[in-house]
Design a protein around this motif. Structure first.
Motif, PDB file in Angstrom:
ATOM      1  N   GLN A   1      -6.301  -8.858  10.974  1.00 17.19           N
ATOM      2  CA  GLN A   1      -5.667  -8.628  12.235  1.00 17.19           C
ATOM      3  C   GLN A   1      -4.030  -8.456  12.048  1.00 17.19           C
ATOM      4  N   THR A   2      -3.545  -7.954  13.227  1.00 20.45           N
ATOM      5  CA  THR A   2      -2.173  -7.654  13.086  1.00 20.45           C
ATOM      6  C   THR A   2      -1.263  -8.710  13.463  1.00 20.45           C
ATOM      7  N   ASP A   3      -0.794  -9.463  12.542  1.00 22.34           N
ATOM      8  CA  ASP A   3      -0.125 -10.853  12.972  1.00 22.34           C
ATOM      9  C   ASP A   3       0.954 -11.221  12.011  1.00 22.34           C
ATOM     10  N   GLU A   4       1.521 -10.152  11.364  1.00 19.95           N
ATOM     11  CA  GLU A   4       2.661 -10.347  10.437  1.00 19.95           C
ATOM     12  C   GLU A   4       2.451 -11.436   9.444  1.00 19.95           C
ATOM     13  N   GLN A   5       1.319 -11.299   9.085  1.00 19.46           N
ATOM     14  CA  GLN A   5       1.103 -11.800   7.453  1.00 19.46           C
ATOM     15  C   GLN A   5       0.699 -10.576   6.776  1.00 19.46           C
ATOM     16  N   TYR A   6       1.667 -10.493   5.728  1.00 22.35           N
ATOM     17  CA  TYR A   6       1.379  -9.059   5.147  1.00 22.35           C
ATOM     18  C   TYR A   6       1.063  -9.306   3.700  1.00 22.35           C
ATOM     19  N   TYR A   7       0.294  -8.436   3.190  1.00 26.31           N
ATOM     20  CA  TYR A   7       0.058  -8.378   1.715  1.00 26.31           C
ATOM     21  C   TYR A   7       1.101  -7.198   0.841  1.00 26.31           C
ATOM     22  N   SER A   8       1.724  -7.820   0.157  1.00 25.26           N
ATOM     23  CA  SER A   8       3.158  -7.009  -0.351  1.00 25.26           C
ATOM     24  C   SER A   8       2.584  -6.183  -1.551  1.00 25.26           C
ATOM     25  N   PHE A   9       1.319  -6.061  -1.999  1.00 25.37           N
ATOM     26  CA  PHE A   9       1.075  -5.372  -3.038  1.00 25.37           C
ATOM     27  C   PHE A   9       1.874  -5.745  -4.411  1.00 25.37           C
ATOM     28  N   ASP A  10       1.783  -7.147  -4.462  1.00 29.59           N
ATOM     29  CA  ASP A  10       2.370  -7.984  -5.833  1.00 29.59           C
ATOM     30  C   ASP A  10       1.451  -8.216  -6.697  1.00 29.59           C
TER      31      ASP A  10
ATOM     32  N   TYR B   1       4.830  -1.422  -7.052  1.00 24.26           N
ATOM     33  CA  TYR B   1       4.785  -3.016  -7.037  1.00 24.26           C
ATOM     34  C   TYR B   1       6.001  -3.315  -5.958  1.00 24.26           C
ATOM     35  N   ARG B   2       5.462  -4.092  -4.817  1.00 29.06           N
ATOM     36  CA  ARG B   2       6.110  -4.391  -4.034  1.00 29.06           C
ATOM     37  C   ARG B   2       6.722  -3.327  -2.998  1.00 29.06           C
ATOM     38  N   PHE B   3       6.183  -2.142  -2.963  1.00 28.20           N
ATOM     39  CA  PHE B   3       6.646  -1.122  -2.078  1.00 28.20           C
ATOM     40  C   PHE B   3       6.398  -1.208  -0.584  1.00 28.20           C
ATOM     41  N   TRP B   4       5.212  -1.843  -0.536  1.00 26.03           N
ATOM     42  CA  TRP B   4       4.632  -1.721   1.139  1.00 26.03           C
ATOM     43  C   TRP B   4       4.002  -3.227   1.403  1.00 26.03           C
ATOM     44  N   ASP B   5       4.575  -3.551   2.689  1.00 24.99           N
ATOM     45  CA  ASP B   5       3.692  -4.445   3.405  1.00 24.99           C
ATOM     46  C   ASP B   5       2.561  -4.126   4.222  1.00 24.99           C
ATOM     47  N   LEU B   6       1.308  -4.587   3.833  1.00 19.04           N
ATOM     48  CA  LEU B   6       0.398  -4.191   4.562  1.00 19.04           C
ATOM     49  C   LEU B   6      -0.278  -5.371   5.527  1.00 19.04           C
ATOM     50  N   ASP B   7      -0.066  -5.089   6.883  1.00 19.02           N
ATOM     51  CA  ASP B   7      -0.491  -6.264   7.924  1.00 19.02           C
ATOM     52  C   ASP B   7      -1.903  -6.172   8.270  1.00 19.02           C
ATOM     53  N   PHE B   8      -2.559  -4.975   8.503  1.00 22.80           N
ATOM     54  CA  PHE B   8      -4.181  -4.829   8.953  1.00 22.80           C
ATOM     55  C   PHE B   8      -4.568  -3.516   8.309  1.00 22.80           C
ATOM     56  N   ALA B   9      -5.844  -3.582   7.996  1.00 24.97           N
ATOM     57  CA  ALA B   9      -6.599  -2.387   7.758  1.00 24.97           C
ATOM     58  C   ALA B   9      -8.009  -2.512   8.353  1.00 24.97           C
ATOM     59  N   GLY B  10      -8.483  -1.427   9.332  1.00 25.86           N
ATOM     60  CA  GLY B  10      -9.818  -1.372   9.831  1.00 25.86           C
ATOM     61  C   GLY B  10     -10.181   0.073  10.040  1.00 25.86           C
ATOM     62  N   ILE B  11     -11.387   0.164  10.101  1.00 24.96           N
ATOM     63  CA  ILE B  11     -11.767   1.549  10.379  1.00 24.96           C
ATOM     64  C   ILE B  11     -12.786   1.711  11.450  1.00 24.96           C
ATOM     65  N   ASP B  12     -12.877   3.016  11.951  1.00 25.73           N
ATOM     66  CA  ASP B  12     -13.385   3.437  13.174  1.00 25.73           C
ATOM     67  C   ASP B  12     -14.283   4.635  12.911  1.00 25.73           C
ATOM     68  N   TYR B  13     -15.579   4.638  13.443  1.00 20.85           N
ATOM     69  CA  TYR B  13     -16.426   5.730  13.255  1.00 20.85           C
ATOM     70  C   TYR B  13     -16.532   6.487  14.556  1.00 20.85           C
ATOM     71  N   SER B  14     -16.052   5.837  15.635  1.00 15.05           N
ATOM     72  CA  SER B  14     -16.421   6.761  16.907  1.00 15.05           C
ATOM     73  C   SER B  14     -15.964   8.114  16.902  1.00 15.05           C
ATOM     74  N   ASN B  15     -16.704   9.007  17.730  1.00 16.16           N
ATOM     75  CA  ASN B  15     -16.437  10.485  17.753  1.00 16.16           C
ATOM     76  C   ASN B  15     -14.917  10.801  18.585  1.00 16.16           C
ATOM     77  N   ASN B  16     -14.107  11.789  18.155  1.00 17.39           N
ATOM     78  CA  ASN B  16     -13.073  12.017  18.949  1.00 17.39           C
ATOM     79  C   ASN B  16     -13.193  12.331  20.311  1.00 17.39           C
ATOM     80  N   GLU B  17     -12.392  11.306  21.220  1.00 16.75           N
ATOM     81  CA  GLU B  17     -12.693  11.512  22.554  1.00 16.75           C
ATOM     82  C   GLU B  17     -11.655  12.693  23.088  1.00 16.75           C
ATOM     83  N   ASN B  18     -12.105  13.414  24.279  1.00 11.43           N
ATOM     84  CA  ASN B  18     -11.446  14.537  25.051  1.00 11.43           C
ATOM     85  C   ASN B  18      -9.985  13.804  25.440  1.00 11.43           C
ATOM     86  N   PHE B  19      -8.891  14.600  24.980  1.00  8.51           N
ATOM     87  CA  PHE B  19      -7.532  14.526  25.482  1.00  8.51           C
ATOM     88  C   PHE B  19      -6.852  15.451  25.421  1.00  8.51           C
ATOM     89  N   THR B  20      -5.857  15.604  26.257  1.00 11.04           N
ATOM     90  CA  THR B  20      -4.908  16.626  26.493  1.00 11.04           C
ATOM     91  C   THR B  20      -3.569  16.338  25.826  1.00 11.04           C
TER      92      THR B  20
END
Length: 569
Positions: A304-313, A439-458
């Motif tokens: 979840q997005t909670d400011e607990q990061y994995y820093s690729f360390d 090494y230590r170049f990114w902080d990753l807070d959350f990762a998830g996936i979504d399979y839904s179809n793209n909804e209509n938008f303008t």
């Protein structure tokens, strides 16, 4: 207080690395920082004691001290001995004389007139149970049993902690270190922050910082367009105002700015990828597993997005980078997926980039001129060869295939990002993805996936009602298109934008907003010294930045260890 020294190692990379940027001649840095540590911490967390010196001691007090298991030390005119198994009887002190143990030989000659007697933390346990008794008598070498009237002692010192003075010193130490840390961290943030164009969004008359734009576009040949979500703007906003400001020691070349309004169903979210494609997503699916190359399980960190990061360390993988492998469930009929992450670049990465630039010395301007004429594709390939962006791979038939990368976004703010994943060639009900970077170049807070179809938008570009530079010039026409016309920002200059927002009559939709801007920027820091060609030649090889980052991190950890050991003495 007792955990103070143990915490030094954890904060060392961010406290001491700015000094490492200044002093970089091999081992000299160790000695400079060790001296810095001794000077700055020598008066912190001191323990004061008093001797309670008297010219005599009575039998009652001697008996009380013996019953409290105090350690008696007898100062003869010709020798000093420890007294064990002591007891008082009929106004006399008895015991067995022994050679003075080393742990009780550290504080034998205190300056009794001083109010600043200091006992080391490691010595407190032994020193503060000592009772020193002085006599004019000589010790005969044959003596092992001791017996003497308490009236024969002409001085008695009973050591004890000065609790008030010690507590005050510890409080002041905390205040001083916190104050110092604030100054140091402020300097670090200024030194390591992404100094790309800074975006401030108006919130009821107050402009609040939102994020930086097109981080890493440090040459004209790296110019790109960024799609910044304006998450703080209400979906039903009637007007929007924001500023794009120059950063300290930078100059900005801004090509185009537009406000994109995306109207979509109220039960979905939308994001634009680095190519400008817009994707909707509903509810992201969390990972089944998240494992680093050295087998650390970080699923809970990324859930979840909670400011607990994995820093690729973690330890480097076979390609020489830090990574995390993500496993997700996959519906059988899912041909497409959207990988959603929440992340940012790290301050450490900013410091390492500055250290890299400093390797050029006074040749930096010449090198930048050469980069301005380089092929943009070659520069992009160099960045990806170093895994400075966040690289994404998918496993197909037990082989990792490159998908795309997330652009550098800077370390001043984290943001949600999306990437389209083609899954039609993935058999089975699972999908494996690998995220990889230096090494230590990114902080990753959350990762998830979504399979839904793209909804209509303008998607609609909202025309501005005002585009005014800080010198009062109207820049509407200059920033309307992607061309070779730029607004140039230096010093404290900025551009203000105002928009009146068209309202939708459909109550089942809501609007999301993106600031779409293209450009690049230059650092104006003056770099001196000779270029380190031997170090620079390494960066032609793939993965050199990862190795460089690991080496520098080890350097500061070594410095922290030296400092820690010196301040424990």
């Amino acid at each position: 207080m007792k955990n103070f020294h143990s915490k030094i190692a954890a904060i060392a990379p961010f406290v001491f690395f700015p000094i490492l940027l200044i002093v970089r001649k091999k081992r000299r840095i160790v000695y400079v920082l060790a001296l810095f540590a001794v000077i700055t911490l020598s008066s912190c967390f001191l323990n004061f004691y008093r001797t309670n010196t008297k010219t005599s001691i009575d039998a009652a007090n001697a008996s009380r001290l013996s019953s409290e298991n105090k350690y008696f030390i007898i100062h003869f005119s010709n020798s000093i001995k420890g007294l064990e198994n002591s007891y008082v009887k009929d106004d006399s002190l008895y015991g067995t004389m022994v050679p003075l143990p080393p742990e009780h030989a550290q504080y034998l000659h205190p300056n009794t007139s001083s109010r600043a007697l200091v006992v080391k933390a490691k010595d407190k346990k032994n020193a503060l149970v000592e009772v020193h008794l002085y006599t004019n008598s000589e010790l005969k070498e044959t003596d092992s049993l001791f017996a003497a009237s308490v009236l024969s002692f002409n001085r008695a010192d009973v050591y004890e902690l000065r609790e008030g003075a010690t507590k005050t010193n510890h409080i002041l130490s905390v205040v001083g270190i916190v104050a110092g840390a604030v100054l140091i961290i402020g300097a670090i943030v200024a030194a390591a922050s992404c100094n790309c164009p800074q975006v401030y969004v108006d919130n009821n008359g107050t402009y609040n910082f939102s994020s930086g734009l097109y981080s890493g576009a440090v040459y004209s040949t790296l110019e790109r367009t960024d799609y910044l979500p304006l998450n703080t703007v209400p979906y039903n906003a009637k007007d929007i105002s924001f500023k794009i400001a120059n950063a300290k020691n930078e100059e900005q070349f801004i090509n185009k700015v537009e406000l994109l309004q995306v109207n979509h169903a109220s039960d979905v979210n939308v994001l634009a990828d680095r190519h400008g494609a817009i994707y909707s997503y509903e509810k992201t699916m969390a990972t089944l597993s998240a494992t680093t190359n050295d087998k650390n399980d970080i699923k809970n960190v990324l859930s979840q997005t909670d400011e607990q990061y994995y820093s690729f360390d973690n330890a480097a993988n076979k390609d020489g980078f830090s990574d995390v492998t993500l496993t997700f469930d996959k519906p059988k009929d899912a041909d497409n997926a959207k990988l959603i992450i929440h992340a940012r670049n790290t301050y450490w990465g900013g410091l390492i980039h500055k250290e890299f630039i400093n390797l050029f010395g006074d040749e930096f301007e010449k090198w930048r001129t050469k980069q301005e004429a380089a092929n943009a594709k070659d520069l992009e390939k160099w960045q990806t060869d170093q895994a400075l962006p966040l690289m994404v791979y998918i496993k197909i038939n037990n082989e990792w295939k490159f998908v795309d990368y997330y652009q550098l976004i800077g370390n001043t703010a984290s943001r949600d990002m999306v990437m389209h994943i083609d899954t039609k060639n993935i058999p089975g009900d699972k999908i494996e993805l690998k995220l990889e970077t230096a090494y230590r170049f990114w902080d990753l807070d959350f990762a998830g996936i979504d399979y839904s179809n793209n909804e209509n938008f303008t998607a609609t570009v909202v025309e501005p009602t005002e585009v005014i530079k800080s010198d009062s010039t109207n820049e509407t026409a200059t920033l309307q298109n992607s061309d070779k016309e730029y607004v140039h920002l230096v010093n404290d200059e900025f551009i203000s934008f105002k928009y009146s927002i068209p309202q939708s009559a459909d109550n089942n939709t809501k609007a999301s907003y993106f600031l779409v801007s293209g450009g690049y920027y230059h650092s104006l820091e003056h770099i001196t010294g000779k270029a380190d060609y031997n170090a620079l030649i390494r960066f032609k090889k793939q993965g050199a930045f990862d190795k460089f980052s690991r080496e520098k991190y080890k350097e500061v950890q070594d410095v922290a260890a030296v400092m820690n050991s010196l301040n424990k003495k």
